[in-house]
Motif scaffolding. Structure first.
Motif, PDB file in Angstrom:
ATOM      1  N   ALA A  57       1.033  -1.189   0.052  1.00 34.82           N
ATOM      2  CA  ALA A  57       0.125   0.046  -0.049  1.00 34.82           C
ATOM      3  C   ALA A  57       0.869   1.157   0.036  1.00 34.82           C
ATOM      4  N   ILE A  58       0.338   2.573  -0.431  1.00 33.85           N
ATOM      5  CA  ILE A  58       1.045   3.633  -0.427  1.00 33.85           C
ATOM      6  C   ILE A  58       0.303   4.470   0.857  1.00 33.85           C
ATOM      7  N   ASP A  68      -5.716   6.265  -5.207  1.00 39.09           N
ATOM      8  CA  ASP A  68      -5.583   6.605  -6.695  1.00 39.09           C
ATOM      9  C   ASP A  68      -4.230   7.060  -6.803  1.00 39.09           C
ATOM     10  N   ALA A  69      -3.317   6.408  -6.476  1.00 37.35           N
ATOM     11  CA  ALA A  69      -2.050   6.465  -7.050  1.00 37.35           C
ATOM     12  C   ALA A  69      -1.628   5.541  -8.033  1.00 37.35           C
ATOM     13  N   LEU A  70      -0.695   5.951  -8.819  1.00 35.58           N
ATOM     14  CA  LEU A  70      -0.201   5.147  -9.864  1.00 35.58           C
ATOM     15  C   LEU A  70       1.420   5.172 -10.066  1.00 35.58           C
ATOM     16  N   PHE A  71       1.802   3.925 -10.051  1.00 34.48           N
ATOM     17  CA  PHE A  71       3.423   3.961 -10.393  1.00 34.48           C
ATOM     18  C   PHE A  71       3.921   3.162 -11.457  1.00 34.48           C
ATOM     19  N   TRP A 135       8.537   4.534  -9.784  1.00 34.05           N
ATOM     20  CA  TRP A 135       8.353   5.777 -10.031  1.00 34.05           C
ATOM     21  C   TRP A 135       6.824   6.063  -9.586  1.00 34.05           C
ATOM     22  N   ILE A 136       6.617   6.982  -8.527  1.00 36.47           N
ATOM     23  CA  ILE A 136       5.250   7.105  -7.940  1.00 36.47           C
ATOM     24  C   ILE A 136       4.548   8.378  -8.418  1.00 36.47           C
ATOM     25  N   VAL A 137       3.311   8.354  -8.848  1.00 35.11           N
ATOM     26  CA  VAL A 137       2.390   9.589  -8.993  1.00 35.11           C
ATOM     27  C   VAL A 137       1.354   9.481  -8.251  1.00 35.11           C
ATOM     28  N   ASN A 142       3.955  16.701  -6.521  1.00 35.40           N
ATOM     29  CA  ASN A 142       4.146  17.468  -7.518  1.00 35.40           C
ATOM     30  C   ASN A 142       5.288  16.977  -8.566  1.00 35.40           C
ATOM     31  N   VAL A 143       6.290  16.179  -7.826  1.00 38.23           N
ATOM     32  CA  VAL A 143       7.321  15.744  -8.636  1.00 38.23           C
ATOM     33  C   VAL A 143       7.211  14.198  -8.413  1.00 38.23           C
ATOM     34  N   GLY A 144       7.289  13.407  -9.268  1.00 36.07           N
ATOM     35  CA  GLY A 144       7.053  11.913  -9.314  1.00 36.07           C
ATOM     36  C   GLY A 144       8.122  11.409  -8.263  1.00 36.07           C
TER      37      GLY A 144
END
Length: 206
Positions: A57-58, A68-71, A135-137, A142-144
């Motif tokens: 989990a994040i 609702d994260a994506l990596f 790499w997580i957004v 603001n920055v991955g």
């Protein structure tokens, strides 16, 4: 003779927004756009090596999972070789070593299936322990964020890893170690990513 130089201004950053997965992983959001979504299959059916599952989990500053994260994930194959035109013939047919993963909209959990990567030869010939790059957004980022997953059953290799060795405090290195669980049919590695607070995951400037 003097020349007038026109310098371009830095492009402003912007948070990823709550709908990043619609553009980058539309199938998971219920949009049937592509026959095969880009990067969904990380290892492919022909990859050699141990088949594993990685999950976690994040966690945000309040201790709640981000839903609702994506990596993006990229890794070497079991021989420690990345898929690249220069390595043609050294990786299995169909092996991308790259994938895109989103958290579950209800639980915030994420998981992906792949093969356990091998040790990678880094800069200057230094051997790096087996690892997976992330790499997580997400909203509010603001920055991955760039980090790595190392494996708990590679303790000897982890001790010699040059990247882990750059982290001054040993307890901080533990935030990059995924714990192995063999209670299920396929080995599972658990890796929780903590964005803030106690046991915050180490992130890298790359």
């Amino acid at each position: 003779m003097t020349r007038d130089l026109n310098y371009l201004k830095e492009t402003p950053s912007q948070t990823a927004g709550p709908y990043v997965y619609i553009g980058l992983a539309p199938g998971a959001a219920g949009f049937d756009i592509y026959a095969h979504e880009l990067g969904q299959d990380i290892a492919g059916p022909n990859a050699a090596g141990e088949r594993i599952q990685v999950e976690g989990a994040i966690i945000d500053a309040a201790g709640s999972p981000i839903k609702d994260a994506l990596f993006e994930v990229w890794q070497a194959n079991a021989k420690g070789i990345y898929a690249h035109p220069e390595h043609k013939g050294e990786v299995e047919e169909g092996f991308l070593g790259w994938g895109r993963v989103i958290t579950d909209f209800e639980t915030g959990l994420w998981r992906f299936d792949t093969i356990k990567p091998g040790a990678v030869c880094g800069h200057g010939g230094q051997q790096m322990a087996p690892h997976i790059n992330l790499w997580i957004v997400a909203r509010g980022i603001n920055v991955g964020l760039n980090t790595r997953i190392y494996f708990s059953d590679e303790a000897e290799a982890n001790l010699k890893d040059p990247v882990l060795g750059l982290i001054e405090w040993p307890e901080r290195r533990q935030t990059l170690i995924a714990m192995r669980d063999e209670s299920s049919e396929k080995p599972v590695y658990r890796f929780d990513i903590r964005l803030h607070g106690k046991d915050e995951t180490v992130f890298f400037d790359v």
